[in-house]
Design an enzyme around this catalytic site. Structure first.
Site, PDB file in Angstrom:
ATOM      1  N   CYS A   1      16.141   1.564   6.651  1.00 42.75           N
ATOM      2  CA  CYS A   1      14.816   1.625   7.268  1.00 42.75           C
ATOM      3  C   CYS A   1      14.643   2.924   8.071  1.00 42.75           C
ATOM      4  O   CYS A   1      14.601   3.981   7.486  1.00 42.75           O
ATOM      5  CB  CYS A   1      14.584   0.362   8.104  1.00 42.75           C
ATOM      6  SG  CYS A   1      12.851   0.075   8.479  1.00 42.75           S
TER       7      CYS A   1
ATOM      8  N   HIS B   1      16.211  -4.300   4.373  1.00 40.70           N
ATOM      9  CA  HIS B   1      17.263  -4.570   5.363  1.00 40.70           C
ATOM     10  C   HIS B   1      18.327  -5.514   4.803  1.00 40.70           C
ATOM     11  O   HIS B   1      18.214  -6.730   4.964  1.00 40.70           O
ATOM     12  CB  HIS B   1      16.642  -5.229   6.605  1.00 40.70           C
ATOM     13  CG  HIS B   1      15.863  -4.296   7.464  1.00 40.70           C
ATOM     14  ND1 HIS B   1      16.438  -3.576   8.487  1.00 40.70           N
ATOM     15  CD2 HIS B   1      14.560  -3.966   7.457  1.00 40.70           C
ATOM     16  CE1 HIS B   1      15.505  -2.841   9.084  1.00 40.70           C
ATOM     17  NE2 HIS B   1      14.353  -3.056   8.474  1.00 40.70           N
TER      18      HIS B   1
ATOM     19  N   GLU C   1      21.176  -6.099   6.029  1.00 48.07           N
ATOM     20  CA  GLU C   1      21.861  -6.796   7.136  1.00 48.07           C
ATOM     21  C   GLU C   1      21.078  -8.029   7.566  1.00 48.07           C
ATOM     22  O   GLU C   1      21.626  -8.919   8.202  1.00 48.07           O
ATOM     23  CB  GLU C   1      22.094  -5.822   8.307  1.00 48.07           C
ATOM     24  CG  GLU C   1      20.908  -5.580   9.231  1.00 48.07           C
ATOM     25  CD  GLU C   1      19.850  -4.635   8.670  1.00 48.07           C
ATOM     26  OE1 GLU C   1      19.856  -4.350   7.466  1.00 48.07           O
ATOM     27  OE2 GLU C   1      19.007  -4.172   9.470  1.00 48.07           O
TER      28      GLU C   1
END
Lengths: 242, 80
Positions: A91, A209, A211
């Protein structure tokens, strides 16, 4: 790695807000020790890999990522990347890596102007990078995005080079894997969601993302294998340390 | 002391999502013949020295920081 747990550096800039999530993924999925690295230092503390996390560094002043690339620590990250060290920009991290010239292109304002925060589907276009080795080519992943400036843009020559060199890693797609304009959440050229660069495809920038898709409580675990791939990629690279 | 004004705009080939949205509002106001609305940034600075030197320094700043060469163009005005 010297037999112990891998040490994964997570860059912390003023305005980073996904640093802890990235560190948690490194610890829980990779079994690694996250090392939070403050931007004012130049010392990467000998980490095995670097994550440039998401957020709004410097409040996105001027352009997203434009100021962060001048952080003293980013000089060290650039050297690490040039030596083949694994660098993952997520990002805002992707925006910073582009601004720093470690990846080509730029991230412009979303075509629809809106900040888009939802799960999207990604097709794995290249499963032979250090970040995607545990995925199957063409596999479809469900991973969230959360950005207002994620429209990947580059000139035609760069785009052709990225395709010829197989450096487009993820494209936005439909749940069945078709790459369509409807599946493109931000207007990125060729639905590009992530690309690799560096001397050994060792630098990955992506707007989604992983994660935030790395444990069962988060609605998707499709991001986990990016981190297990990264972990596996470290084993063969004991020669590259920060 | 020279005053420098830098105009940063998206390259003409690039879709200006903000400009397009504002253009829609302009049309809603009844000005339907208004086209090519583009939105950019103005950056003002002051620096010592002569006008030409200031222009050259501003150009370096644009190339290194103020504009992204992938997506943006810039124009510099100097008031001595």
């Amino acid at each position: 790695m010297n037999g112990g747990a891998a040490r994964v550096g997570v860059i912390v800039l003023p305005g980073s807000n996904c640093d802890t999530d990235a560190g948690n993924a490194a610890r829980e999925v990779m079994g690694a020790e996250p090392v939070y690295l403050w931007h004012e230092s130049r010392d990467l503390q000998g980490v095995d890999a670097v994550i440039v996390p998401g957020g709004f560094s410097y409040g996105d002043a001027l352009r997203a990522g434009a100021i962060a690339r001048f952080a003293p620590l980013m000089d060290s990250v650039a050297r690490f990347a040039e030596q083949g060290g694994l660098v993952l920009g997520i990002c805002n991290g992707f925006q910073i890596l582009c601004e720093a010239g470690l990846l080509p292109g730029a991230l412009a304002r979303n075509e629809g102007l809106r900040f888009v925060c939802r799960h999207v589907y990604l097709r794995v276009e290249n499963a032979e990078t250090p970040f995607t080795a545990h995925y199957r080519p063409g596999e479809v992943l469900k991973v969230p995005i959360a950005h207002g400036e994620g429209r990947f843009t580059c000139d035609e020559a760069t785009c052709e080079r990225l395709q010829a060199e197989n450096r487009i890693v993820f494209r936005y797609c439909e749940p069945d894997g078709r790459v369509t304009q409807d599946a493109n959440p931000n207007g990125s050229v060729h639905n590009i969601a992530g690309i690799v660069g560096g001397p050994r495809n060792n630098v990955l920038g992506m707007m989604p993302h992983p994660e935030r898709a790395s444990s069962c409580g988060l609605g998707s675990e499709d991001g986990r294998r990016l981190f297990t791939s990264l972990q596996a990629g470290l084993v063969g690279r004991a020669d590259v340390r920060a | 002391m020279p005053k420098i004004t830098v105009y940063v705009t998206l390259k003409p080939t690039l879709l200006d999502a903000q400009g397009r949205t504002v253009e829609g509002a302009v049309h809603h106001l009844g000005y339907e013949d208004v086209t090519n609305v583009r939105i950019g940034k103005i950056i003002e600075m002051e620096m010592p020295g002569g006008a030409e030197e200031a222009r050259e320094r501003a150009r370096v700043l644009c190339d290194k920081l103020l504009a992204n060469p992938v997506t943006e163009s810039y124009r510099i005005e100097v008031q001595p």
